[in-house]
Design a protein around this motif. Structure first.
Motif, short mmCIF file in Angstrom:
data_model
loop_
_atom_site.label_atom_id
_atom_site.label_comp_id
_atom_site.label_asym_id
_atom_site.label_seq_id
_atom_site.Cartn_x
_atom_site.Cartn_y
_atom_site.Cartn_z
N ARG A 1 0.81 -1.23 0.00
CA ARG A 1 0.00 0.00 0.00
C ARG A 1 0.85 1.28 0.00
O ARG A 1 0.36 2.33 -0.42
N ARG A 2 2.06 1.21 0.49
CA ARG A 2 2.86 2.43 0.69
C ARG A 2 2.97 3.32 -0.56
O ARG A 2 2.66 4.51 -0.49
N LEU B 1 -0.43 4.90 -1.24
CA LEU B 1 -0.77 5.94 -0.25
C LEU B 1 0.03 7.22 -0.48
O LEU B 1 -0.50 8.32 -0.36
N CYS C 1 -11.04 6.66 -0.92
CA CYS C 1 -9.91 5.81 -0.55
C CYS C 1 -10.26 5.07 0.73
O CYS C 1 -10.77 5.66 1.67
N ALA D 1 -8.46 4.10 3.24
CA ALA D 1 -7.83 4.74 4.41
C ALA D 1 -8.11 3.95 5.68
O ALA D 1 -8.54 4.48 6.69
N TYR E 1 -2.35 5.55 7.99
CA TYR E 1 -2.57 6.02 6.62
C TYR E 1 -3.22 7.40 6.66
O TYR E 1 -2.87 8.30 5.88
#
Length: 171
Positions: free
Chosen positions: A59-60, A63, A84, A86, A91
């Motif tokens: 995910r990094r 994000l 999103c 989130a 996050y």
């Protein structure tokens, strides 16, 4: 004092209505809309389509690209709406650090309804069997985070009406 442009992050698990509510909210506020699913790297889409949940490492980059969009939207003074998931507090902290006017609209939904909605989708990379992994990751919006929690079963227009009133009151 010039009001800070607001970026609303419409958050929640898959099937909660983020895209529908996000588009309606962006139209109402007359700001740009970002569908975060559209900026997932191909590898993330493939992993989810294969029925494997994403982890924080996956995910990094995704994000970070969303945080950059938020930064650009606030720096340009236009605000925006992002759909999103989130799912984690960390996050959301990343997004809060990207712009002064970030605000969250959490679409809370029970597992059964989320699973049925996701199973009924056509042409989406997120399979219904991953809904449980989203609930395992989900950290609901905290009282110290700017935003509003609503029942995602409500009519999308009703949710948007309430969000607009709350965002405008928070400015």
């Amino acid at each position: 004092m010039i009001p800070v442009p607001t970026v609303v992050v419409v958050m929640g698990v898959s099937g909660s209505g983020k895209s529908t509510v996000g588009r309606l909210l962006a139209q109402r506020l007359a700001v740009p809309f970002l569908e975060a699913d559209d900026v997932h790297p191909a590898a993330n889409r493939a992993k989810m389509a294969a029925g494997r949940p994403l982890d924080d490492e996956d995910r990094r980059p995704w994000l970070l690209s969303i945080a950059e969009w938020i930064r650009e939207a606030t720096d340009a003074g236009r605000g925006g709406v992002v759909a999103c998931s989130a799912l984690k507090h960390e996050y959301r902290r990343l997004f809060l650090g990207a712009g002064a006017g970030v605000w969250f609209l959490y679409l809370a939904l029970d597992r059964g309804t989320a699973g049925r909605r996701v199973a009924g989708r056509v042409d989406h990379f997120m399979p219904a069997r991953l809904v449980d992994s989203q609930y395992a990751t989900l950290e609901p919006l905290r009282p110290d985070e700017p935003g509003l929690t609503v029942d995602a079963v409500a009519d999308p227009q009703t949710i948007v009406d309430r969000a607009v009133r709350t965002v405008r009151a928070a400015r």
